[in-house]
Design a protein around this motif. Structure first.
Motif, PDB file in Angstrom:
ATOM      1  N   CYS A  98       0.806  -1.227   0.000  1.00  0.00           N
ATOM      2  CA  CYS A  98       0.000   0.000   0.000  1.00  0.00           C
ATOM      3  C   CYS A  98       0.836   1.272   0.000  1.00  0.00           C
ATOM      4  CB  CYS A  98      -0.934   0.001   1.211  1.00  0.00           C
ATOM      5  SG  CYS A  98      -2.060  -1.401   1.272  1.00  0.00           S
ATOM      6  N   ALA A  99       2.112   1.164  -0.369  1.00  0.00           N
ATOM      7  CA  ALA A  99       2.976   2.351  -0.334  1.00  0.00           C
ATOM      8  C   ALA A  99       2.430   3.469  -1.219  1.00  0.00           C
ATOM      9  CB  ALA A  99       4.391   1.977  -0.764  1.00  0.00           C
ATOM     10  N   GLU A 100       1.801   3.083  -2.343  1.00  0.00           N
ATOM     11  CA  GLU A 100       1.303   4.106  -3.271  1.00  0.00           C
ATOM     12  C   GLU A 100       0.141   4.898  -2.674  1.00  0.00           C
ATOM     13  OE1 GLU A 100      -0.962   0.328  -4.128  1.00  0.00           O
ATOM     14  OE2 GLU A 100       1.111   0.906  -3.660  1.00  0.00           O
ATOM     15  N   PHE A 101      -0.524   4.348  -1.652  1.00  0.00           N
ATOM     16  CA  PHE A 101      -1.643   5.062  -1.045  1.00  0.00           C
ATOM     17  C   PHE A 101      -1.191   6.365  -0.390  1.00  0.00           C
ATOM     18  CE2 PHE A 101      -4.404   1.016  -0.263  1.00  0.00           C
ATOM     19  CZ  PHE A 101      -4.574   0.900  -1.634  1.00  0.00           C
ATOM     20  N   GLU A 102       0.076   6.393   0.047  1.00  0.00           N
ATOM     21  CA  GLU A 102       0.594   7.595   0.697  1.00  0.00           C
ATOM     22  C   GLU A 102       0.599   8.784  -0.251  1.00  0.00           C
ATOM     23  OE1 GLU A 102       4.388   6.622   2.299  1.00  0.00           O
ATOM     24  OE2 GLU A 102       3.614   5.049   3.617  1.00  0.00           O
ATOM     25  N   LEU A 103       0.621   8.501  -1.557  1.00  0.00           N
ATOM     26  CA  LEU A 103       0.629   9.575  -2.555  1.00  0.00           C
ATOM     27  C   LEU A 103      -0.725  10.236  -2.696  1.00  0.00           C
ATOM     28  CD1 LEU A 103       2.726   7.783  -5.344  1.00  0.00           C
ATOM     29  CD2 LEU A 103       3.543   9.337  -3.569  1.00  0.00           C
ATOM     30  N   LEU A 104      -1.761   9.657  -2.110  1.00  0.00           N
ATOM     31  CA  LEU A 104      -3.109  10.212  -2.233  1.00  0.00           C
ATOM     32  C   LEU A 104      -3.306  11.438  -1.347  1.00  0.00           C
ATOM     33  CD1 LEU A 104      -5.172   6.887  -2.218  1.00  0.00           C
ATOM     34  CD2 LEU A 104      -4.462   8.256  -4.195  1.00  0.00           C
ATOM     35  N   GLY A 105      -2.401  11.646  -0.402  1.00  0.00           N
ATOM     36  CA  GLY A 105      -2.501  12.809   0.470  1.00  0.00           C
ATOM     37  C   GLY A 105      -3.649  12.744   1.463  1.00  0.00           C
ATOM     38  N   LEU A 106      -4.046  11.559   1.854  1.00  0.00           N
ATOM     39  CA  LEU A 106      -5.152  11.397   2.789  1.00  0.00           C
ATOM     40  C   LEU A 106      -4.721  11.709   4.219  1.00  0.00           C
ATOM     41  CD1 LEU A 106      -6.580   8.004   1.463  1.00  0.00           C
ATOM     42  CD2 LEU A 106      -7.468  10.290   0.989  1.00  0.00           C
TER      43      LEU A 106
END
Length: 200
Positions: free
Chosen positions: A45-53
């Motif tokens: 889920c590392a790419e989820f950090e790019l969502l800026g949530l």
């Protein structure tokens, strides 16, 4: 203390200056849930950090994905077991899901904590699983995301290949293509000389 699964050979973790510590597997238990979620988050889920949530929203999204993965594996392979990969001192360094049946040993997932990567953990675990499969006379099978080049190179260096005639309409140029972005790879006992020749 980590308990080795029956038939699991001693593992060595590469890259340690003071001698190679051993690795072992032990079945994951309920108290390991937070650690398993962390391993899943770091590996998938590392790419989820790019969502800026916001942290709470990000944690909720990761948790939802984790629970969905657990339910998927449990439903599709009800006999599969999730293991923690433990270092010589018994501390977890990663996890793996294995479905060991009379006809094959399927690796559903293998993941290593960020601080223990690039030290040969996954290679050591997979090498040992391949040796175990050779002794049992059955293949090791897994699927890998087509664009995960480092993982594909690791698997191929250990002797994993795409099953012949497994591509769309038997197209050998597409062997192993599952049509969903994943490739099916297998290690068969005939590949054992590659292990003995030093593929570790």
């Amino acid at each position: 203390m980590a308990e080795e699964i029956p038939g699991f050979t001693t593992l060595t973790q590469e890259g340690a200056a003071a001698g190679p510590p051993t690795l072992s597997l032990r079945p994951a238990e309920s108290p390991d849930e937070a650690l398993l979620l962390r391993i899943f988050a770091e590996s998938h889920c590392a790419e989820f950090e790019l969502l800026g949530l916001e942290p709470a929203a990000l944690g909720g999204l990761v948790g939802m994905q984790y629970r969905a993965r657990q339910a998927q594996y449990s439903a599709a392979q009800p006999e599969a077991v999730e293991y923690l990969i433990c270092g010589g001192d018994g501390s977890p360094v990663g996890s793996c899901w294995l479905d060991d049946t009379p006809g094959q040993l399927r690796v559903l997932d293998i993941a290593v904590l960020r601080e223990h990567r690039r030290r040969g953990v996954a290679r050591a675990v997979l090498s040992s699983l391949c040796e175990q499969a050779v002794a049992a006379g059955k293949p090791v099978r897994l699927s890998v995301w087509h664009q995960n080049v480092p993982a594909r190179e690791l698997y191929r260096s250990l002797g994993f290949t795409a099953p012949a005639g497994s591509g769309p309409a038997g197209d050998p140029a597409e062997d192993g293509d599952l049509g969903n972005g994943y490739l099916e790879l297998q290690f068969v006992p005939d590949s054992a000389p590659r292990l003995r020749a030093g593929a570790r």
